[in-house]
Motif scaffolding. Structure first.
Motif, PDB file in Angstrom:
ATOM      1  N   VAL A  93       4.876   7.337  -8.717  1.00 53.19           N
ATOM      2  CA  VAL A  93       4.767   5.919  -8.369  1.00 53.19           C
ATOM      3  C   VAL A  93       4.976   5.060  -9.618  1.00 53.19           C
ATOM      4  CG1 VAL A  93       3.234   4.117  -7.510  1.00 53.19           C
ATOM      5  CG2 VAL A  93       3.258   6.353  -6.413  1.00 53.19           C
ATOM      6  N   ARG A 147      -1.098   8.733 -10.154  1.00 50.05           N
ATOM      7  CA  ARG A 147       0.061   8.007  -9.636  1.00 50.05           C
ATOM      8  C   ARG A 147       1.306   8.259 -10.470  1.00 50.05           C
ATOM      9  NH1 ARG A 147      -4.059   5.569  -7.556  1.00 50.05           N
ATOM     10  NH2 ARG A 147      -3.902   4.496  -5.543  1.00 50.05           N
ATOM     11  N   PHE A 177      -4.418   9.063  -1.775  1.00 52.26           N
ATOM     12  CA  PHE A 177      -4.892   8.011  -2.685  1.00 52.26           C
ATOM     13  C   PHE A 177      -5.496   6.909  -1.855  1.00 52.26           C
ATOM     14  CE2 PHE A 177      -1.142   8.893  -5.767  1.00 52.26           C
ATOM     15  CZ  PHE A 177      -1.783  10.025  -6.221  1.00 52.26           C
ATOM     16  N   SER A 184       0.828  -1.207   0.000  1.00 44.47           N
ATOM     17  CA  SER A 184       0.000   0.000   0.000  1.00 44.47           C
ATOM     18  C   SER A 184       0.865   1.261   0.000  1.00 44.47           C
ATOM     19  CB  SER A 184      -1.003  -0.019   1.156  1.00 44.47           C
ATOM     20  OG  SER A 184      -0.528   0.701   2.260  1.00 44.47           O
ATOM     21  N   VAL A 185       2.074   1.175   0.516  1.00 45.19           N
ATOM     22  CA  VAL A 185       2.984   2.323   0.435  1.00 45.19           C
ATOM     23  C   VAL A 185       3.554   2.444  -0.974  1.00 45.19           C
ATOM     24  CG1 VAL A 185       5.176   3.259   1.241  1.00 45.19           C
ATOM     25  CG2 VAL A 185       3.607   2.251   2.867  1.00 45.19           C
ATOM     26  N   ILE A 186       4.057   1.322  -1.491  1.00 44.64           N
ATOM     27  CA  ILE A 186       4.725   1.353  -2.794  1.00 44.64           C
ATOM     28  C   ILE A 186       3.767   1.788  -3.901  1.00 44.64           C
ATOM     29  CG2 ILE A 186       5.855  -0.101  -4.532  1.00 44.64           C
ATOM     30  CD1 ILE A 186       7.014  -1.723  -2.209  1.00 44.64           C
ATOM     31  N   LYS A 187       2.506   1.387  -3.775  1.00 41.54           N
ATOM     32  CA  LYS A 187       1.544   1.731  -4.832  1.00 41.54           C
ATOM     33  C   LYS A 187       0.989   3.137  -4.717  1.00 41.54           C
ATOM     34  CE  LYS A 187      -0.147  -2.785  -5.978  1.00 41.54           C
ATOM     35  NZ  LYS A 187      -1.302  -3.582  -6.266  1.00 41.54           N
ATOM     36  N   ASN A 188       1.198   3.773  -3.578  1.00 39.19           N
ATOM     37  CA  ASN A 188       0.541   5.062  -3.390  1.00 39.19           C
ATOM     38  C   ASN A 188       1.466   6.245  -3.124  1.00 39.19           C
ATOM     39  OD1 ASN A 188      -2.364   4.468  -3.549  1.00 39.19           O
ATOM     40  ND2 ASN A 188      -1.875   3.049  -1.909  1.00 39.19           N
ATOM     41  N   ILE A 189       2.668   5.971  -2.654  1.00 37.21           N
ATOM     42  CA  ILE A 189       3.566   7.062  -2.322  1.00 37.21           C
ATOM     43  C   ILE A 189       4.894   6.804  -3.000  1.00 37.21           C
ATOM     44  CG2 ILE A 189       4.766   8.243  -0.419  1.00 37.21           C
ATOM     45  CD1 ILE A 189       2.423   7.248   1.379  1.00 37.21           C
ATOM     46  N   LYS A 190       5.466   7.813  -3.599  1.00 36.94           N
ATOM     47  CA  LYS A 190       6.762   7.625  -4.254  1.00 36.94           C
ATOM     48  C   LYS A 190       7.777   7.196  -3.207  1.00 36.94           C
ATOM     49  CE  LYS A 190      10.079   9.910  -7.206  1.00 36.94           C
ATOM     50  NZ  LYS A 190      10.489  11.165  -7.838  1.00 36.94           N
ATOM     51  N   ALA A 209       2.594  11.467  -9.288  1.00 34.16           N
ATOM     52  CA  ALA A 209       3.190  11.327  -7.958  1.00 34.16           C
ATOM     53  C   ALA A 209       4.523  10.589  -8.011  1.00 34.16           C
ATOM     54  CB  ALA A 209       2.239  10.586  -7.037  1.00 34.16           C
TER      55      ALA A 209
END
Lengths: 252, 238
Positions: free
Chosen positions: B82, B77, B100, A89-95, B80
């Protein structure tokens, strides 16, 4: 550069806060971990010193250091195959740079090891070893070991994120690796089977941390092998991250 | 001065089936030259963004509209950082904050307070900056004593309050928001809207993806409609 520093301090802070959270509602807190290691040392120490027919005062200190180190190594290896999936959930949502996630795992093991050092100190008080300033070599030894754990966690993390059946495979191999590593014995006791410890990277890591604590200076060749491993590993991990890092959000 | 610029950006999603996610099947495929396990390379790729060119500058408040699967979330994304485009260039200047999904990045075992600090740090704050926003998030989220208990006990609406509070408290230059107002009661929605207005005055670029056209009209001065990963409509509204 400042971004790297920011991410390293983030990983360290997260590792600590995870540790705190995990043990928040227990009485002993992180010392459950220490208790577990202590019980392991006593149990294995009593049984194996008899089975191997060795002196307890010699066997138990070596076993303790080996076991504490093995826990850090195996914890990082088995944890690494799902490390990215657990942070999906971190990797998919926050750089997020992927290496920060695996570094967090390495730092968690570092924190555990710091706690487990209580057991080592205790055992060394019960069975004093003839140690001098050479014991300080344990610090560069541990730094090298954790650097190796870091690149391994990153590489296995990538493979584990891409291939789902990699995790059970690694878990299945860990017990064999335990017996192939000089935790219950010392490399020199292998005799003609010495080639096992020459080919096992973990054997070198254990040597450069355990020997200083037992009063001997590790061989220069052991250090050279570990340094070479570190450099090669970092190159591999960097290459993998550069080439495949951007695909990680799709894999998990 | 913040800026987001996309030039001919294409983003492909590889979609893996369970066989291609298996190391064993891949090894068999290599060992047998692919004769036994034909399906192994069953990796389909879906084009989620198709040749998008877009220039966002200071003061732009962009509303993204479009059906499910039209590429709104992928676009956010990508902005951002990602997702990395397979083709084209993306250039982002300024500090980005994102909201998100529900409670993305929250750790359920940790308390609300600890999650505030964690989230803020992940979004680029230092530890002391992160601790400084606690008060602001406390006030906005109105979670009161709940902030001391683990996030796992929170309802969806409470998680939204927390993530939204943190994302807007960190004073980013760019705020990217993906449809979050579904959860949360009417009173929270009102407060979130007010906070967004405040925030929009301070920040320089704001992008909101939503199905709620009223919301888009109210907050945005540019509207972009996506379909099948392409921009089919782009206009200045207010």
């Amino acid at each position: 550069m400042s971004a790297i520093f920011h991410n390293v301090s983030l990983a360290w802070y997260f590792a600590w806060s995870d540790m705190r959270a995990r043990y928040k509602r227990s009485v002993l807190g992180p010392f459950w971990l220490v208790l577990g290691t202590g019980i392991g040392v006593v149990g294995l120490g009593l049984v194996w010193s008899v089975l191997l027919n060795t002196e307890r005062s010699e066997f138990i200190p070596a076993l303790t250091v080996g076991l504490v180190l093995w826990q850090a190594i195996s914890g990082a290896i088995t944890g690494s195959t799902t490390v990215f999936a657990r942070s999906a959930s971190v990797i998919k949502n926050i750089k997020t740079p992927s290496w920060r996630i695996s570094l967090e795992l390495v730092f968690q093991q570092t924190v555990n090891l710091i706690h487990n050092f209580v057991v080592i100190v205790f055992v060394l008080l019960v069975y004093p070893q003839d140690i001098g300033f050479a014991a300080l070599l344990v610090i560069p030894g541990l730094v090298l070991v954790f650097m190796n754990i870091f690149w391994i966690a990153q590489v296995l993390g990538f493979v584990g994120a891409r291939y789902r059946d990699f995790d059970p495979l690694v878990s299945a191999l860990m017990p064999i690796l335990f017996f192939l590593s000089p935790v219950l014995y010392q490399s020199r006791q292998l005799g003609s089977l010495d080639v096992i410890s020459k080919l096992n990277p973990i054997a070198y890591w254990i040597e450069i941390v355990r020997n200083p604590l037992l009063g001997s200076v590790p061989a220069l060749s052991d250090y050279l092998v570990v340094v070479a491993m570190t450099i090669a590993g970092f190159l591999l991990a960097t290459w993998m991250t550069r080439a495949r890092g951007h695909r990680l959000p799709y894999w998990i | 001065m913040s800026r987001i610029s996309l030039r001919n950006v294409t983003v492909d999603y590889p979609i893996y089936n369970s066989r291609s996610m298996s190391l064993r099947n891949n090894l068999i495929a290599i060992g047998t030259g692919g004769r036994i396990s034909k399906e192994t390379r069953g990796i389909v790729s879906v084009t989620a963004l198709d040749d998008i060119t877009l220039e966002l500058e200071h003061g732009d408040r962009v509303g993204l509209a479009g059906h499910n699967g039209s590429g709104k979330s992928t676009l956010l994304r990508t902005m951002a950082g990602v997702f990395r485009p397979v083709k084209g260039q993306i250039h982002v200047e300024g500090r980005v904050s994102t909201v998100f999904g529900l409670g993305a990045g929250l750790v359920p075992e940790l308390s609300g307070y600890e999650n505030i600090v964690r989230m803020a740090m992940m979004l680029g704050s230092t530890r002391s900056e992160a601790e400084a926003i606690i008060e602001d998030v406390e006030r906005f989220s109105e979670l009161g004593n709940f902030l001391s208990v683990p996030v796992s006990t929170y309802s969806d609406g409470m998680r939204t309050r927390l993530s939204f509070g943190v994302a807007t408290a960190a004073h980013p230059d760019i705020l990217l928001v993906d449809e979050v107002f579904g959860a949360g009661d009417a009173e929270f929605q009102k407060r979130a809207e007010r906070r967004m207005e405040e925030f929009i005055e301070k920040s320089s670029i704001f992008v909101l993806a939503s199905h709620n056209s009223q919301l888009l009209e109210r907050f945005c001065n540019r509207s972009i409609r996506l379909e099948h990963g392409k921009i089919i409509e782009s206009e200045e509204t207010a």
